[in-house]
Design a protein around this motif. Structure first.
Motif, mmCIF file in Angstrom:
data_model
loop_
_atom_site.group_PDB
_atom_site.id
_atom_site.type_symbol
_atom_site.label_atom_id
_atom_site.label_comp_id
_atom_site.label_asym_id
_atom_site.label_seq_id
_atom_site.Cartn_x
_atom_site.Cartn_y
_atom_site.Cartn_z
ATOM 1 N N ILE A 114 -70.480 -9.449 -9.449
ATOM 2 C CA ILE A 114 -70.188 -10.864 -9.711
ATOM 3 C C ILE A 114 -70.747 -11.732 -8.588
ATOM 4 C CG2 ILE A 114 -68.321 -12.556 -9.915
ATOM 5 C CD1 ILE A 114 -66.645 -10.251 -11.246
ATOM 6 N N ARG A 115 -70.522 -11.311 -7.343
ATOM 7 C CA ARG A 115 -70.996 -12.133 -6.225
ATOM 8 C C ARG A 115 -72.523 -12.147 -6.152
ATOM 9 N NH1 ARG A 115 -66.076 -10.491 -2.130
ATOM 10 N NH2 ARG A 115 -64.880 -12.419 -2.323
ATOM 11 N N ALA A 116 -73.176 -11.028 -6.439
ATOM 12 C CA ALA A 116 -74.645 -11.021 -6.435
ATOM 13 C C ALA A 116 -75.174 -11.985 -7.491
ATOM 14 C CB ALA A 116 -75.162 -9.611 -6.687
ATOM 15 N N ASP A 117 -74.494 -12.066 -8.612
ATOM 16 C CA ASP A 117 -75.017 -12.863 -9.734
ATOM 17 C C ASP A 117 -74.588 -14.325 -9.694
ATOM 18 O OD1 ASP A 117 -76.290 -10.647 -10.665
ATOM 19 O OD2 ASP A 117 -74.786 -10.138 -12.177
ATOM 20 N N ILE A 147 -71.553 -16.843 1.766
ATOM 21 C CA ILE A 147 -70.308 -16.156 2.144
ATOM 22 C C ILE A 147 -69.115 -17.114 2.038
ATOM 23 C CG2 ILE A 147 -70.538 -16.594 4.628
ATOM 24 C CD1 ILE A 147 -69.417 -13.669 5.000
ATOM 25 N N ASP A 148 -69.366 -18.414 2.165
ATOM 26 C CA ASP A 148 -68.266 -19.391 2.038
ATOM 27 C C ASP A 148 -67.939 -19.640 0.571
ATOM 28 O OD1 ASP A 148 -68.723 -20.476 5.005
ATOM 29 O OD2 ASP A 148 -70.630 -20.481 3.928
ATOM 30 N N THR A 156 -68.303 -9.291 0.290
ATOM 31 C CA THR A 156 -67.898 -10.667 0.610
ATOM 32 C C THR A 156 -69.108 -11.592 0.733
ATOM 33 O OG1 THR A 156 -66.053 -9.706 1.852
ATOM 34 C CG2 THR A 156 -66.529 -12.046 2.228
ATOM 35 N N ASN A 157 -70.148 -11.107 1.440
ATOM 36 C CA ASN A 157 -71.378 -11.879 1.584
ATOM 37 C C ASN A 157 -72.301 -11.540 0.409
ATOM 38 O OD1 ASN A 157 -73.754 -13.080 2.267
ATOM 39 N ND2 ASN A 157 -73.750 -12.364 4.394
ATOM 40 N N PRO A 158 -72.583 -12.515 -0.452
ATOM 41 C CA PRO A 158 -73.409 -12.199 -1.636
ATOM 42 C C PRO A 158 -74.774 -11.617 -1.294
ATOM 43 C CG PRO A 158 -73.046 -14.586 -1.427
ATOM 44 C CD PRO A 158 -72.151 -13.918 -0.427
ATOM 45 N N ALA A 202 -67.598 -17.253 -5.055
ATOM 46 C CA ALA A 202 -67.295 -17.106 -6.493
ATOM 47 C C ALA A 202 -65.930 -16.528 -6.847
ATOM 48 C CB ALA A 202 -68.397 -16.311 -7.205
ATOM 49 N N VAL A 203 -65.500 -15.484 -6.154
ATOM 50 C CA VAL A 203 -64.272 -14.804 -6.582
ATOM 51 C C VAL A 203 -63.458 -14.270 -5.402
ATOM 52 C CG1 VAL A 203 -64.915 -14.100 -8.930
ATOM 53 C CG2 VAL A 203 -65.705 -12.735 -6.985
ATOM 54 N N HIS A 204 -62.168 -14.146 -5.663
ATOM 55 C CA HIS A 204 -61.253 -13.459 -4.750
ATOM 56 C C HIS A 204 -60.665 -12.262 -5.477
ATOM 57 C CE1 HIS A 204 -57.891 -12.581 -2.053
ATOM 58 N NE2 HIS A 204 -57.176 -12.452 -3.157
ATOM 59 N N GLY A 205 -60.391 -11.201 -4.739
ATOM 60 C CA GLY A 205 -59.666 -10.072 -5.312
ATOM 61 C C GLY A 205 -58.793 -9.429 -4.262
ATOM 62 N N SER A 206 -57.574 -9.056 -4.648
ATOM 63 C CA SER A 206 -56.666 -8.386 -3.707
ATOM 64 C C SER A 206 -57.345 -7.144 -3.132
ATOM 65 C CB SER A 206 -55.385 -7.955 -4.419
ATOM 66 O OG SER A 206 -54.835 -9.010 -5.153
#
Ligand code: UDP
Length: 142
Positions: free
Chosen positions: A103-106, A111-112, A93-95, A115-119
């Motif tokens: 994806i979040r690292a890149d 944290i706000d 959640t926190n990049p 970039a993306v949400h996933g179930s």
């Protein structure tokens, strides 16, 4: 392994960065198929409803503001172990804590604005997909 579906949202920050295609390419490379997709400017009520589970959390108001700050790209993904596979592609959640190459690292800045949400589970995914797509808008590609 089980054939699953999961809900993915490319959040306003990543849409603004023009990286929808780069994120889609990661889904496809991992064997996840896009079985429904739409770009949408969420209303406040739609964002609040989607994140209702977080309504008591201190970050809820800011999260809703962020999610309505621009259009989002919403898709249902289908594949073997789609829920966990997608969470692995997303990263933490926190990049700052997200593994390299996720994806979040890149693509995420904070944290706000991450970039993306996933179930997070198969049951949640069912509800989240139904929140945005009717049954006839989801195309099985198994
Ligand atoms: N979030 C936030 N601050 C926090 C925790 C979460 O802004 O301290 C936001 C962030 O956008 C996150 C979303 O709330 O993606 C939902 O939180 P959750 O813990 O479900 O994380 P996720 O499943 O998205 O990794």
């Amino acid at each position: 392994m089980a054939l699953e579906r999961t809900l993915s949202i490319i959040k306003p920050d990543a849409v603004a960065k023009n990286v929808i295609g780069q994120i889609y390419a990661r889904f496809e490379a991992a064997g996840l198929k896009i079985v429904a997709a739409k770009m949408k400017q969420l209303s406040r009520a739609e964002a609040e409803g989607f994140y209702a589970v977080h309504s008591a959390r201190p970050f809820f108001k800011a999260l809703v503001e962020f999610m309505i700050s621009g259009p989002v790209m919403i898709q249902a993904l289908e594949g073997e172990n789609a829920v966990l596979k997608h969470r692995d592609l997303m990263g933490a959640t926190n990049p700052k804590e997200a593994a390299a190459g996720t994806i979040r690292a890149d693509f995420a800045d904070s944290i706000d604005a991450n970039a993306v949400h996933g179930s997070d589970a198969v049951d949640t995914a069912k509800n989240e997909i139904a929140y945005f797509f009717s049954a006839i808008e989801v195309n099985s590609r198994a």
